[in-house]
Design a protein around this motif. Structure first.
Motif: not given
Ligand code: BJ8
Length: 433
Positions: A314, A284, A310, A144, A75, A387-388, A114, A116, A384-385, A382, A350, A77-78
């Protein structure tokens, strides 16, 4: 499309719900993608991939499994594809860009989670994701708070969840933690596959993933041309397919489309007229089939020239140093360790909004806006996200400091706010003119 009913049945999908999903996806694709004019011919490949995203690609993965190869879903990119490939396994993205089984999901997650995260649960609970059902291991990550806590519940729904810890600060300790976690992941993948990673297999995997990223870098470079030779929607699709396709085939297809775009640039043939306002999207990630905002932007007489996301720059910028471990490499463990350092160095750059402080991301957005000659930036958060959305304020300030107009948007996967969003986006584009 061939008949994959039996395959989906064997995977335990809910056929009725799955048909409904494919139907919605197919119609959205037709209305959003196929309705575009002046598309590069090479997009035919991506149209085909999308038409077979739950068909042929799944069959390929199941054929791989039949030959003993393991499938790993992620889920974020890390999760390093290099380690997965080096152990002779395949990595696929699992993030989803559509609401599903919302009522069921809200039995597990608060309503204000969120979209996602909710979508990942919806696809599991609704039994509509053949990728998730094919996976031998599903990797979650402590990014997050939403995801972190959601994986605790997801663990009760799937029996092969592996959770990776991630640092929150870009310190030496943070980097050491990441490297340690990548070693722990390497061990888990080796255990799953029964394949011991060697310096040689890791080097080959690094080269394969670098090639895939290099092709996407090439595509990004070409989007800097005025007029830009490809729509933002089409470029986003290539970035989305990055997470599903066979790596070598993906690299080849992106390079092919780049050859065509180079020719278009030479001929001064753009996807849109040269004076069309150019937008950078930031924020996001947008997983398939989340095309709402790009579609709104590009049907409002503007064009997207880059994604600070991402599913975009990014996620794909920076390569792993592949100079380590040449033909004369002798000590396997030492070479592997050096490569693990190189992998850690690359991923540690990243600049996800879960990091604090995160000045690098602000700098990168300004740099991207300038490099891509963007007239304005739309920051996509998004709902309720944390961080962003929190970071969108410093992002706006950093851009304002450079006189780059910015629009902050907060939305979800639903279409209820599409009219209102379109009005705001149009007003913003008008202002850019
Ligand atoms: S490196 S952006 S793919 S965590 S949109 S679930 S942050 S509340 S997706 Fe992400 Fe890895 Fe970071 Fe990239 Fe949480 Fe925000 Fe929902 Fe998110």
């Amino acid at each position: 499309m061939s008949d994959y009913t039996q395959m989906w049945k064997d995977l335990g999908l809910n056929l009725e719900a799955h048909d409904m999903l494919l139907n919605v996806l197919g119609n959205a694709y037709k209305d959003i993608y196929l309705a575009q004019k002046n598309r590069p011919e090479g997009m035919g490949y991506f149209d085909f991939v999308m038409s077979e995203v739950h068909g042929l690609r799944i069959k390929e993965l199941l054929d791989e499994k039949a030959q003993g190869r393991k499938i790993i879903g992620s889920y974020c990119v890390f999760v390093p594809e290099e380690i997965v490939l080096a152990a002779n396994a395949t990595l696929v993205g699992l993030c989803s860009g559509a609401d599903f089984a919302v009522e069921e999901v809200e039995k597990y997650l608060p309503r204000n989670t969120c979209a996602l995260i909710k979508s990942a649960f919806g696809f599991k609970l609704g039994k509509v994701c053949p990728y998730l059902e094919s996976a031998d291991m599903v990797v979650g990550e402590n990014t997050c708070d939403g995801k972190k806590k959601a994986y605790e519940s997801l663990g009760s729904l799937i029996d092969n969840l592996y959770v990776m810890d991630l640092p929150q600060m870009k310190s030496e300790q943070g980097k050491a933690l990441l490297k340690g976690e990548y070693y722990r992941f390497k061990q888990a993948v080796e255990k799953l596959t029964g394949v011991a990673i060697t310096a040689q297999s890791l080097k080959k995997a690094i080269q394969t993933v670098n090639a895939k990223r290099t092709a996407i870098h090439r595509l990004s470079e070409l989007r800097k041309a005025v007029p830009t030779p490809i729509s933002g929607l089409d470029a986003l699709l290539a970035n989305q397919v990055f997470f599903y396709d066979n790596p070598a085939r993906f690299t080849e297809s992106v390079n092919k489309i780049c050859d065509e775009l180079e020719k278009r640039i030479q001929d001064k043939q753009g996807a849109v007229p040269a004076k069309t306002p150019r937008i950078l999207l930031s924020g996001c990630p947008m997983a398939v089939p989340n095309w709402k905002l790009p579609w709104i932007v590009e049907t409002s007489e503007a064009v997207i020239v880059g994604e600070e996301s991402c599913v975009g720059e990014r996620g794909t910028r920076n390569l792993v140093d592949e100079s380590i471990g040449g033909v004369n490499a002798t000590d396997n463990d030492e070479m592997i360790d050096k490569m693990m350092d190189a992998i850690t160095d690359r991923y540690f750059k990243v600049d996800c909004a879960i990091f604090t402080p995160n000045q690098e991301r602000l700098n990168h957005i300004v740099e991207m806006a300038e490099n891509y000659k963007a007239d304005g930036v739309i920051h996509y958060g998004l709902q309720f996200c944390q961080p962003y959305i929190m970071e969108s304020i410093p992002v706006e300030k950093a851009l304002e400091g450079k006189n780059i107009p910015t629009l902050r948007v907060e939305t979800d996967y639903g279409m209820e706010d599409a009219g209102q969003l379109k009005t705001r986006v149009q007003a913003f584009i008008e202002q850019l003119r």
